[in-house]
Scaffold this motif. Structure first.
Motif, PDB file in Angstrom:
ATOM      1  N   LYS A  40      -1.155  -4.478  13.639  1.00 52.91           N
ATOM      2  CA  LYS A  40      -1.420  -4.435  12.201  1.00 52.91           C
ATOM      3  C   LYS A  40      -2.049  -3.108  11.776  1.00 52.91           C
ATOM      4  O   LYS A  40      -1.915  -2.702  10.632  1.00 52.91           O
ATOM      5  CB  LYS A  40      -2.361  -5.566  11.799  1.00 52.91           C
ATOM      6  N   ASP A  41      -2.758  -2.452  12.684  1.00 60.62           N
ATOM      7  CA  ASP A  41      -3.469  -1.222  12.318  1.00 60.62           C
ATOM      8  C   ASP A  41      -2.519  -0.129  11.823  1.00 60.62           C
ATOM      9  O   ASP A  41      -2.877   0.661  10.952  1.00 60.62           O
ATOM     10  CB  ASP A  41      -4.281  -0.699  13.510  1.00 60.62           C
ATOM     11  N   ALA A  42      -1.328  -0.100  12.398  1.00 59.19           N
ATOM     12  CA  ALA A  42      -0.367   0.942  12.006  1.00 59.19           C
ATOM     13  C   ALA A  42       0.017   0.795  10.536  1.00 59.19           C
ATOM     14  O   ALA A  42       0.197   1.790   9.831  1.00 59.19           O
ATOM     15  CB  ALA A  42       0.873   0.869  12.900  1.00 59.19           C
ATOM     16  N   GLY A  43       0.131  -0.438  10.074  1.00 54.72           N
ATOM     17  CA  GLY A  43       0.459  -0.654   8.670  1.00 54.72           C
ATOM     18  C   GLY A  43      -0.760  -0.532   7.775  1.00 54.72           C
ATOM     19  O   GLY A  43      -0.689  -0.072   6.636  1.00 54.72           O
ATOM     20  N   MET A  44      -1.897  -0.934   8.328  1.00 46.49           N
ATOM     21  CA  MET A  44      -3.107  -1.005   7.498  1.00 46.49           C
ATOM     22  C   MET A  44      -3.614   0.377   7.129  1.00 46.49           C
ATOM     23  O   MET A  44      -4.139   0.578   6.037  1.00 46.49           O
ATOM     24  CB  MET A  44      -4.176  -1.789   8.266  1.00 46.49           C
ATOM     25  N   THR A  45      -3.449   1.354   8.017  1.00 44.48           N
ATOM     26  CA  THR A  45      -3.928   2.698   7.679  1.00 44.48           C
ATOM     27  C   THR A  45      -3.207   3.219   6.435  1.00 44.48           C
ATOM     28  O   THR A  45      -3.811   3.842   5.564  1.00 44.48           O
ATOM     29  CB  THR A  45      -3.793   3.681   8.869  1.00 44.48           C
ATOM     30  N   VAL A  46      -1.921   2.907   6.326  1.00 46.75           N
ATOM     31  CA  VAL A  46      -1.154   3.385   5.167  1.00 46.75           C
ATOM     32  C   VAL A  46      -1.541   2.586   3.921  1.00 46.75           C
ATOM     33  O   VAL A  46      -1.878   3.152   2.879  1.00 46.75           O
ATOM     34  CB  VAL A  46       0.366   3.284   5.438  1.00 46.75           C
ATOM     35  N   ALA A  47      -1.557   1.262   4.026  1.00 44.01           N
ATOM     36  CA  ALA A  47      -1.845   0.432   2.846  1.00 44.01           C
ATOM     37  C   ALA A  47      -3.283   0.641   2.365  1.00 44.01           C
ATOM     38  O   ALA A  47      -3.539   0.709   1.158  1.00 44.01           O
ATOM     39  CB  ALA A  47      -1.583  -1.029   3.164  1.00 44.01           C
ATOM     40  N   ALA A  48      -4.227   0.787   3.290  1.00 41.85           N
ATOM     41  CA  ALA A  48      -5.627   0.988   2.887  1.00 41.85           C
ATOM     42  C   ALA A  48      -5.797   2.357   2.232  1.00 41.85           C
ATOM     43  O   ALA A  48      -6.563   2.506   1.271  1.00 41.85           O
ATOM     44  CB  ALA A  48      -6.552   0.859   4.095  1.00 41.85           C
ATOM     45  N   THR A  49      -5.091   3.343   2.734  1.00 43.75           N
ATOM     46  CA  THR A  49      -5.165   4.685   2.139  1.00 43.75           C
ATOM     47  C   THR A  49      -4.715   4.644   0.682  1.00 43.75           C
ATOM     48  O   THR A  49      -5.359   5.219  -0.200  1.00 43.75           O
ATOM     49  CB  THR A  49      -4.287   5.662   2.951  1.00 43.75           C
ATOM     50  N   PHE A  50      -3.612   3.915   0.422  1.00 39.73           N
ATOM     51  CA  PHE A  50      -3.109   3.883  -0.953  1.00 39.73           C
ATOM     52  C   PHE A  50      -3.940   2.958  -1.842  1.00 39.73           C
ATOM     53  O   PHE A  50      -4.083   3.221  -3.036  1.00 39.73           O
ATOM     54  CB  PHE A  50      -1.610   3.558  -0.967  1.00 39.73           C
ATOM     55  N   ALA A  51      -4.542   1.922  -1.261  1.00 42.01           N
ATOM     56  CA  ALA A  51      -5.445   1.069  -2.033  1.00 42.01           C
ATOM     57  C   ALA A  51      -6.646   1.883  -2.496  1.00 42.01           C
ATOM     58  O   ALA A  51      -7.073   1.816  -3.644  1.00 42.01           O
ATOM     59  CB  ALA A  51      -5.907  -0.112  -1.176  1.00 42.01           C
ATOM     60  N   LYS A  52      -7.148   2.695  -1.599  1.00 42.34           N
ATOM     61  CA  LYS A  52      -8.318   3.523  -1.928  1.00 42.34           C
ATOM     62  C   LYS A  52      -7.944   4.552  -2.992  1.00 42.34           C
ATOM     63  O   LYS A  52      -8.674   4.748  -3.965  1.00 42.34           O
ATOM     64  CB  LYS A  52      -8.808   4.218  -0.653  1.00 42.34           C
ATOM     65  N   ARG A  53      -6.804   5.172  -2.792  1.00 46.99           N
ATOM     66  CA  ARG A  53      -6.368   6.195  -3.749  1.00 46.99           C
ATOM     67  C   ARG A  53      -6.164   5.613  -5.142  1.00 46.99           C
ATOM     68  O   ARG A  53      -6.404   6.266  -6.145  1.00 46.99           O
ATOM     69  CB  ARG A  53      -5.074   6.827  -3.252  1.00 46.99           C
ATOM     70  N   ALA A  54      -5.710   4.346  -5.187  1.00 46.10           N
ATOM     71  CA  ALA A  54      -5.479   3.702  -6.488  1.00 46.10           C
ATOM     72  C   ALA A  54      -6.787   3.218  -7.113  1.00 46.10           C
ATOM     73  O   ALA A  54      -6.792   2.694  -8.217  1.00 46.10           O
ATOM     74  CB  ALA A  54      -4.518   2.526  -6.312  1.00 46.10           C
ATOM     75  N   GLY A  55      -7.872   3.352  -6.379  1.00 50.47           N
ATOM     76  CA  GLY A  55      -9.178   3.035  -6.948  1.00 50.47           C
ATOM     77  C   GLY A  55      -9.606   1.584  -6.813  1.00 50.47           C
ATOM     78  O   GLY A  55     -10.538   1.146  -7.499  1.00 50.47           O
ATOM     79  N   PHE A  56      -8.943   0.814  -5.954  1.00 51.31           N
ATOM     80  CA  PHE A  56      -9.350  -0.592  -5.792  1.00 51.31           C
ATOM     81  C   PHE A  56     -10.692  -0.676  -5.096  1.00 51.31           C
ATOM     82  O   PHE A  56     -10.946   0.035  -4.123  1.00 51.31           O
ATOM     83  CB  PHE A  56      -8.304  -1.371  -4.980  1.00 51.31           C
ATOM     84  N   ARG A  57     -11.535  -1.580  -5.601  1.00 48.48           N
ATOM     85  CA  ARG A  57     -12.819  -1.827  -4.930  1.00 48.48           C
ATOM     86  C   ARG A  57     -12.669  -2.935  -3.902  1.00 48.48           C
ATOM     87  O   ARG A  57     -13.356  -2.968  -2.897  1.00 48.48           O
ATOM     88  CB  ARG A  57     -13.866  -2.252  -5.981  1.00 48.48           C
ATOM     89  N   TRP A  58     -11.722  -3.849  -4.171  1.00 53.11           N
ATOM     90  CA  TRP A  58     -11.530  -5.010  -3.299  1.00 53.11           C
ATOM     91  C   TRP A  58     -10.108  -5.048  -2.758  1.00 53.11           C
ATOM     92  O   TRP A  58      -9.155  -4.833  -3.508  1.00 53.11           O
ATOM     93  CB  TRP A  58     -11.761  -6.314  -4.075  1.00 53.11           C
ATOM     94  N   VAL A  59      -9.977  -5.367  -1.479  1.00 49.72           N
ATOM     95  CA  VAL A  59      -8.665  -5.674  -0.906  1.00 49.72           C
ATOM     96  C   VAL A  59      -8.741  -7.075  -0.303  1.00 49.72           C
ATOM     97  O   VAL A  59      -9.834  -7.558   0.020  1.00 49.72           O
ATOM     98  CB  VAL A  59      -8.241  -4.655   0.182  1.00 49.72           C
ATOM     99  N   ALA A  60      -7.586  -7.722  -0.156  1.00 49.35           N
ATOM    100  CA  ALA A  60      -7.602  -9.106   0.328  1.00 49.35           C
ATOM    101  C   ALA A  60      -6.333  -9.414   1.113  1.00 49.35           C
ATOM    102  O   ALA A  60      -5.289  -8.776   0.916  1.00 49.35           O
ATOM    103  CB  ALA A  60      -7.707 -10.072  -0.853  1.00 49.35           C
ATOM    104  N   CYS A  61      -6.451 -10.395   2.002  1.00 48.35           N
ATOM    105  CA  CYS A  61      -5.248 -10.867   2.705  1.00 48.35           C
ATOM    106  C   CYS A  61      -5.417 -12.323   3.109  1.00 48.35           C
ATOM    107  O   CYS A  61      -6.541 -12.831   3.218  1.00 48.35           O
ATOM    108  CB  CYS A  61      -4.966 -10.025   3.954  1.00 48.35           C
ATOM    109  N   ALA A  62      -4.266 -12.978   3.306  1.00 46.94           N
ATOM    110  CA  ALA A  62      -4.226 -14.263   4.007  1.00 46.94           C
ATOM    111  C   ALA A  62      -3.822 -13.916   5.426  1.00 46.94           C
ATOM    112  O   ALA A  62      -3.045 -12.978   5.632  1.00 46.94           O
ATOM    113  CB  ALA A  62      -3.168 -15.164   3.377  1.00 46.94           C
TER     114      ALA A  62
END
Ligand code: F0G
Length: 431
Positions: free
Chosen positions: A109-131
């Motif tokens: 999962k880390d390989a995908g998460m580095t990309v998704a977390a980078t773009f979440a941060k860039r978009a200014g989200f304070r919260w991220v979530a998953c099931a």
């Protein structure tokens, strides 16, 4: 991307999951020889994005911002191992395993998460979530923490391993154990993100799949760009198979490889939605199941990325198989006996390979790479229960599992005397 945008990740017209494409490749096609040498050269550099086994391949990923910064834990860079005894047990001359469990939080999962977390941060989200069935939550919590974001985790109560849960807690996630299964958690999350400014990091998020693609890029680089005949992955929510398939198709489109490996997906018999979707559903409609398996990572009955997975199976000519709980336990113990620890969900690949060899779909002299998705330490209870002979106690598999007794190595409680330990050594030598 505004806070309310992109939360559904589905096309408003047809309802299918979105996918990231790179139209710029049509105008200026990256040169495959140049890319290969650039990626190799980066392995000697020290910038965080060059040390990452994901961002090293950034020409095939969504563009980073001008600052070139990513939320990274040096993911990727995972080893490819030979499994000679498993090869023999499967009837193959040779067998390779790409161990994604060697990532920073212990899963692919880390390989995908580095990309998704980078773009979440860039978009200014304070919260991220998953099931999650555990690994996504561990990974998301770690990357959110690294990126200075808060994280919310929804997991099925009692159905994920303590190791995975402990990771989410340690990395500071708000962790909710819901009285439902994974599919119920995902449904609820989808409702939640419509009401709250929380960015969803499940694998329906297309940025995740872009990162997970790099598994195949790195593998091909490790194989000196010689295409294996087969890649075999476990199937749960079917994000990973979709991502790997996308990478293979893109690599061929760009001329990085000439031939497509066949990508096959293996599921636990008790969580076989894709098998049934291809059978009864003829690949055209999802056949959901009430999932049940001790391989809790893939205890998923309503896989979100089923259409993408069907598509990559068709395009690469891969197969889809299911394996029993006893077959999974055997395969896991055989991989372990080679000094390679993986979690039960990963071991379905070896169990499935055995079936594909018997069916003649995989030939003895072909090159096969199993994708091991998670580390042994992710689910130690399973391993301990197996070796103590407790995994199948009181289940319908109890009798069948007796055939695996020779693989069990239970701990031996002894008096602290030389005699007792010498005795154990002698008994082991004879067994
Ligand atoms: N193997 C492991 C170890 C997993 O954790 C998962 C999925 C899979 C295989 C299946 O991958 O869903 O992309 O088909 N785990 C998810 C989670 C769903 O929440 O950690 P998939």
């Amino acid at each position: 991307m505004s806070e309310s945008a992109g939360q559904d990740f589905r096309c408003p017209d047809c309802g299918d999951l979105l996918e990231i494409i790179y139209p710029q490749w049509r105008e200026s096609r990256p040169d495959p020889i140049g890319l290969k040498s650039l990626w190799r050269e980066r392995r000697t550099l020290q910038e965080p994005i060059d040390l990452s086994g994901v961002w090293r391949f950034r020409e095939l990923l969504p563009a980073l911002g001008d600052d070139g910064q990513a939320v990274t834990l040096r993911e990727g860079n995972t080893p490819v191992y030979e499994l000679p005894r498993c090869a023999e047990s499967a009837g193959m001359e040779r067998l390779l395993a790409k161990h994604q469990g060697m990532n920073p939080t212990g899963s692919f999962k880390d390989a995908g998460m580095t990309v998704a977390a980078t773009f979440a941060k860039r978009a200014g989200f304070r919260w991220v979530a998953c099931a999650s069935t555990g690994n996504t939550s561990a990974s998301m919590a770690a990357y959110a923490a690294r990126g200075g974001m808060r994280s919310l985790v929804l997991v099925p109560e009692g159905k994920i391993s303590w190791s995975k849960l402990s990771q989410a807690l340690d990395y500071g996630a708000v962790t909710c154990q819901l009285r439902t299964d994974f599919d119920g958690c995902l449904r609820l999350l989808q409702e939640l993100v419509r009401q709250a400014p929380v960015y969803q990091l499940n694998s329906i998020n297309p940025f995740r799949l872009e990162g997970q693609k790099t598994l195949a890029l790195e593998l091909l680089e490790q194989l000196e760009w010689e295409e294996p005949d087969h890649m075999i992955v476990p199937g749960g929510n079917l994000g990973n198979s979709s991502a790997i398939g996308k990478a293979l198709l893109e690599m061929r489109e760009l001329g990085l490889i000439g031939r497509l490996p066949k990508l096959s997906v293996i599921q636990a018999e008790g969580a076989n939605a894709l098998v049934r979707t291809l059978g009864e559903g003829e690949g055209k409609r999802l056949v959901s199941v009430q999932a049940e398996t001790r391989a809790t990572a893939i205890r998923i009955g309503n896989p979100a990325s089923w259409k993408k997975a069907v598509n990559v199976l068709m395009q690469t000519g891969g197969a889809c198989e299911q394996v029993t709980e006893v077959e999974i336990a055997q395969a896991k113990a055989e991989i372990g006996a080679e000094g390679i620890g993986c979690e039960p969900a990963s071991a379905v690949t070896l169990a499935g390979l055995k079936k594909l060899v018997k069916q003649g779909f995989v030939k003895r002299d072909e090159t096969v790479v199993l994708v091991l998705t998670g580390n042994l330490l992710k689910d130690p209870d399973y391993t301990i229960d197996f070796h103590r002979g407790e995994l199948f106690r009181g289940t319908k598999d109890e009798q069948a599992s007796k055939a695996l007794d020779g693989l069990r190595r239970p701990p031996i409680a002894l008096d602290a005397t030389l005699e007792a330990v010498m005795g154990a050594l002698e008994r082991a030598e004879k067994s």
